[in-house]
Design an enzyme around this catalytic site. Structure first.
Site, mmCIF file in Angstrom:
data_model
loop_
_atom_site.group_PDB
_atom_site.id
_atom_site.type_symbol
_atom_site.label_atom_id
_atom_site.label_comp_id
_atom_site.label_asym_id
_atom_site.label_seq_id
_atom_site.Cartn_x
_atom_site.Cartn_y
_atom_site.Cartn_z
ATOM 1 N N PRO A 19 17.962 10.992 49.091
ATOM 2 C CA PRO A 19 18.021 9.642 48.571
ATOM 3 C C PRO A 19 17.203 9.376 47.412
ATOM 4 C CG PRO A 19 16.875 9.901 50.586
ATOM 5 C CD PRO A 19 17.250 11.413 50.184
ATOM 6 N N MET A 20 17.751 8.581 46.355
ATOM 7 C CA MET A 20 17.079 8.201 45.241
ATOM 8 C C MET A 20 17.309 7.024 44.756
ATOM 9 S SD MET A 20 17.474 12.087 43.134
ATOM 10 C CE MET A 20 19.210 12.345 43.601
ATOM 11 N N CYS A 102 8.235 8.120 50.665
ATOM 12 C CA CYS A 102 8.231 7.346 49.496
ATOM 13 C C CYS A 102 6.605 6.848 49.483
ATOM 14 C CB CYS A 102 8.885 6.375 49.685
ATOM 15 S SG CYS A 102 9.060 5.259 48.139
ATOM 16 N N LYS A 141 12.178 12.039 57.107
ATOM 17 C CA LYS A 141 12.020 12.567 55.869
ATOM 18 C C LYS A 141 10.661 12.514 55.511
ATOM 19 C CE LYS A 141 13.675 13.351 51.323
ATOM 20 N NZ LYS A 141 12.368 13.344 50.310
ATOM 21 N N HIS A 173 9.589 17.072 52.137
ATOM 22 C CA HIS A 173 9.442 17.242 50.663
ATOM 23 C C HIS A 173 8.033 18.084 50.741
ATOM 24 C CE1 HIS A 173 9.146 15.209 46.612
ATOM 25 N NE2 HIS A 173 8.603 16.502 46.813
ATOM 26 N N ASN A 213 12.681 20.305 50.813
ATOM 27 C CA ASN A 213 13.034 19.557 49.475
ATOM 28 C C ASN A 213 11.912 19.765 48.584
ATOM 29 O OD1 ASN A 213 12.698 15.831 49.007
ATOM 30 N ND2 ASN A 213 14.097 17.286 48.022
ATOM 31 N N GLY A 215 11.588 20.231 44.017
ATOM 32 C CA GLY A 215 11.578 21.085 43.064
ATOM 33 C C GLY A 215 12.678 22.235 43.091
ATOM 34 N N ARG A 236 16.465 15.408 41.878
ATOM 35 C CA ARG A 236 16.700 14.969 40.565
ATOM 36 C C ARG A 236 17.785 16.010 39.730
ATOM 37 N NH1 ARG A 236 10.914 14.705 38.476
ATOM 38 N NH2 ARG A 236 10.708 16.031 40.227
#
Length: 335
Positions: A19-20, A102, A141, A173, A213, A215, A236
């Site tokens: 999700p971005m 986040c 997440k 992450h 998640n 890199g 990304r």
């Protein structure tokens, strides 16, 4: 509607797109689905109050072709999150994901996101309320930790507390979040990656589904991670180099690689329907800028779309012109 939504997956979290914010909207997700029939797609984060009190169709609407599709929620009030999850499940989402990663200032001020890593009991309560409200999976997440949480035992305690309430799927992450001293952008790059810590989680909690998640850019990297954990989530790179999704689809599922021009052609009816409904070309084309990344003509493709798709009269012809520009042989200067 596309038949892609009906393709089953033995492990629906084997490959996913993160999700971005400002990126993974419904148009982006439709485009990504054409590149990867199996990848699990995630929405931008939506806060539970916004979903309960806001324009639900704008926040939740999606095309059936986007399945399997997860909604990411932000919040820390169990009752609000349960109500938001219930609304999302009624819309047909396949999964509800709670954001515990986040690091933005806005998220901290609302007592959700990465700062919840400090409150495993509250996250467990939120999860339990959400899962009780819906039949679809509720997932978490998170990060490796936050600020002074430097020990693996902190992460182990967090996962243990939440999984004790029945959560079986964690997207991790593989960086810590620094809420003091780093911007959200810096938090995506500055804290060092620690993949081994995520691998250790899977060893210590073999019954859980653990997705890594952070890199991850290349096909070989995904394949290596899958030797240690259950899934890999791209961030990304999926946006800036979207054709990587097609390459991963081929590597993981033996799906034939589509030509980029074929993907554009399959986007055409979707774009035309959006324009006919009063939408702007730029809403969709901005997600397609990286389609030719790394190939000759990529700059001409991006430039033509960037300079023309925002016009009020921009139509499907702009896509065709960008494609022509991409394939045009540059003229040679004569000395």
């Amino acid at each position: 509607m596309s038949p892609l939504a009906d393709i089953p997956a033995a492990n629906p979290w084997r490959l996913s797109v993160a999700p971005m914010m400002d990126w993974t909207d419904r148009h982006c997700r439709y485009f990504h689905r054409l590149l990867s029939p199996h990848a699990r797609l995630y929405t931008e984060m939506v806060t539970s109050p916004a979903l309960i009190h806001g324009d639900r169709e704008r926040l939740l609407g999606f095309d059936r072709a986007e399945h399997p599709l997860a909604l990411q929620l932000g919040g820390s009030d169990p009752r609000e999150l349960a109500e938001a999850a219930r609304i999302a499940a009624q819309y047909g989402y396949d999964e509800i994901n709670l954001n515990v990663g986040c690091p933005s200032d806005r998220v901290q001020s609302g007592r959700f996101g990465a700062c919840l890593m400090r409150e495993p009991a509250l996250v467990a309560e939120c999860f339990a309320a959400m899962q009780e409200a819906v039949a679809v999976p509720v997932t978490i997440k998170c990060r490796l930790g936050v600020d002074a949480q430097d020990e693996y035992t902190d992460l182990q305690h967090f996962i243990g507390a939440v999984s004790a309430q029945g959560c079986t799927v964690f997207v991790v992450h593989a960086r810590k979040a620094w809420l003091q001293g780093l911007s959200p952008k810096e938090n995506r790059d500055v804290p060092p990656l620690n993949y081994e810590r995520v691998y250790q989680l899977k060893r210590d909690f073999p019954q859980l589904t653990v997705i890594i998640n952070g890199g991850i850019d290349k096909v070989l990297e995904v394949q290596n991670h899958l030797r240690h954990v259950d899934g890999a989530m791209l961030g990304r790179v999926a946006y800036h180099e979207p054709y990587r999704l097609a390459e991963l689809e081929q590597a993981l599922h033996a799906t034939p690689l589509p030509a980029r021009e074929e993907v554009i052609e399959r986007m055409r009816p979707y774009i035309e329907a959006h324009l006919a409904a009063g939408g702007k070309l730029q809403h969709i084309s901005r997600h397609m800028l990286g389609l030719y990344q790394g190939l000759p003509g990529a700059r001409r493709w991006r430039r033509h779309l960037s300079e023309n798709a925002h016009r009020t009269d921009a139509g499907i012809a702009v896509i065709d012109e960008a494609l022509d520009a991409c394939h045009r042989q540059p003229s040679r200067r004569i000395a």
